[in-house]
Write an enzyme that holds these catalytic residues in place. Sequence first.
Site, PDB file in Angstrom:
ATOM      1  N   LYS A 188      -1.287  -9.191  35.026  1.00  0.00           N
ATOM      2  CA  LYS A 188      -2.397  -8.306  34.669  1.00  0.00           C
ATOM      3  C   LYS A 188      -1.939  -7.123  33.799  1.00  0.00           C
ATOM      4  O   LYS A 188      -0.764  -6.985  33.521  1.00  0.00           O
ATOM      5  CB  LYS A 188      -3.094  -7.815  35.935  1.00  0.00           C
ATOM      6  CG  LYS A 188      -3.789  -8.943  36.716  1.00  0.00           C
ATOM      7  CD  LYS A 188      -4.865  -9.617  35.882  1.00  0.00           C
ATOM      8  CE  LYS A 188      -5.746 -10.577  36.669  1.00  0.00           C
ATOM      9  NZ  LYS A 188      -5.074 -11.824  37.094  1.00  0.00           N
TER      10      LYS A 188
HETATM   11  C1  LIG Z   1     -11.580 -12.272  37.228  1.00  0.00           C
HETATM   12  C2  LIG Z   1     -10.584 -12.255  38.364  1.00  0.00           C
HETATM   13  N1  LIG Z   1     -10.982 -11.818  39.572  1.00  0.00           N
HETATM   14  C3  LIG Z   1     -10.148 -11.774  40.624  1.00  0.00           C
HETATM   15  C4  LIG Z   1      -8.835 -12.173  40.508  1.00  0.00           C
HETATM   16  C5  LIG Z   1      -7.940 -12.141  41.706  1.00  0.00           C
HETATM   17  O1  LIG Z   1      -6.875 -11.247  41.542  1.00  0.00           O
HETATM   18  P1  LIG Z   1      -5.670 -11.229  42.576  1.00  0.00           P
HETATM   19  O2  LIG Z   1      -4.692 -12.282  42.152  1.00  0.00           O
HETATM   20  O3  LIG Z   1      -5.086  -9.839  42.455  1.00  0.00           O
HETATM   21  O4  LIG Z   1      -6.230 -11.479  43.923  1.00  0.00           O
HETATM   22  C6  LIG Z   1      -8.367 -12.634  39.266  1.00  0.00           C
HETATM   23  C7  LIG Z   1      -6.977 -13.081  39.126  1.00  0.00           C
HETATM   24  O5  LIG Z   1      -6.568 -13.723  38.205  1.00  0.00           O
HETATM   25  C8  LIG Z   1      -9.259 -12.673  38.166  1.00  0.00           C
HETATM   26  O6  LIG Z   1      -8.862 -13.117  36.962  1.00  0.00           O
END
Ligand SMILES: Cc1ncc(COP(=O)(O)O)c(C=O)c1O
Length: 385
Positions: A184
């Site tokens: 990210k």
């Molecule tokens: C749009 C979106 N929402 C939620 C997430 C979930 O993130 P995390 O891996 O920190 O739980 C991601 C992860 O790629 C994402 O792209």
Amino acid sequence: MRNIPFCKVICDGNELKYVREVIESGWLTTAGKCVEFEKQFAAKVGAQYACAVNSATAALHLAAEAVGIGPGDKVFVPTMTFTASAEVIRYLGADPVLLDMEYGAALITPEILAQALRKHPDAKALVLVHFGGQAAEMDGILRLAKQHNLKIIEDAAHAFPTRYHNRMIGSFGDVTCFSFYANKTITTGEGGMLATNDETIYNRAKVMRLHGINRDIWDRFTAKKANWEYDVVAPGFKYNMPDINAAIGLAQMERAEEFRVGRQRCAEFYYDHLSGAAGLDLPICHGPHDNHSWHLFWIVLNGKCALDRNTFIERLNEAGIGTSVHYKPLHRMTYYRKRYNLNPSDYPNAERHWQGVITLPVYPGLSNDDLAYICDTVTKLEKTP
Ligand SMILES: Cc1ncc(COP(=O)(O)O)c(C=O)c1O
């Protein structure tokens, strides 16, 4: 032969220094560094409260629980997103209602939401994804939310730092969730943050983050009151962010804008060098480039490109260029398709995007020489008869 990865983490600022401080402190779980990270993050995004957790998925789950989503509720979720945006709704026994997107920006628009509300006037909430790091049209969406008593949970996993009308994403909807996963815009390895201006949501999320215990660990060990004493007020979760991760996050946050500017340079390079290609559709940026976090930059192969998407990706791979696909839409995923009997023809814009999309590398360390090589390769492939 070049080897250009799809993404690359930069961790050469104060990360080691702050992690060392945590290790030398002897307190490795959630404590002072986490509190500091929350304080600084809240200030950065202009929210009153921030609650650090171990993923954006955790933040979304806590957010949906805190706004009162429960069994049988309907919650709008874009089909063009990662499964986490929808799965948390299922955790709570509620049902995601998948929505199509605006072609080009891959966002939910007020028009799409208005249409969905006509069909499902009883929907309780919208999980609003700021796709790729561009803010959705908040004015129109918030107006509709107010009229229909719809809770807005912003999925800002791609959107730090992102602005809408020059104000940071983080306090528009009822609650906003960020991701610090390794790929990210800033990272803590694994991690997430829930931000809100609503004290009730914050208090609930804070308690549910740690087993439903009414005092967090740091509070128990720093307060004057007997530290063994606590109560359990709900069957909560184990979602707290350890201080080692928060230490990395503090160092990353110091460079968030520098990283964003680096990604913007990549995006502008792509716009400058790929705009003329008839077989490619480029992402639409509605506002000034400075407002966008530029987490993702994609091309969509349209009908004028002779190569199909999968072959195009293989050829880029052979040329040493790493790519990805954001996303195969949720209506095509077995679980959602079968459970809700979904049909691709109900999502024409998401289908058009998905059939041709290729996400290109974007990160501050990507040199203009590598960008030129990527553009040159893409342009040649696009012209392949
Ligand atoms: C749009 C979106 N929402 C939620 C997430 C979930 O993130 P995390 O891996 O920190 O739980 C991601 C992860 O790629 C994402 O792209």
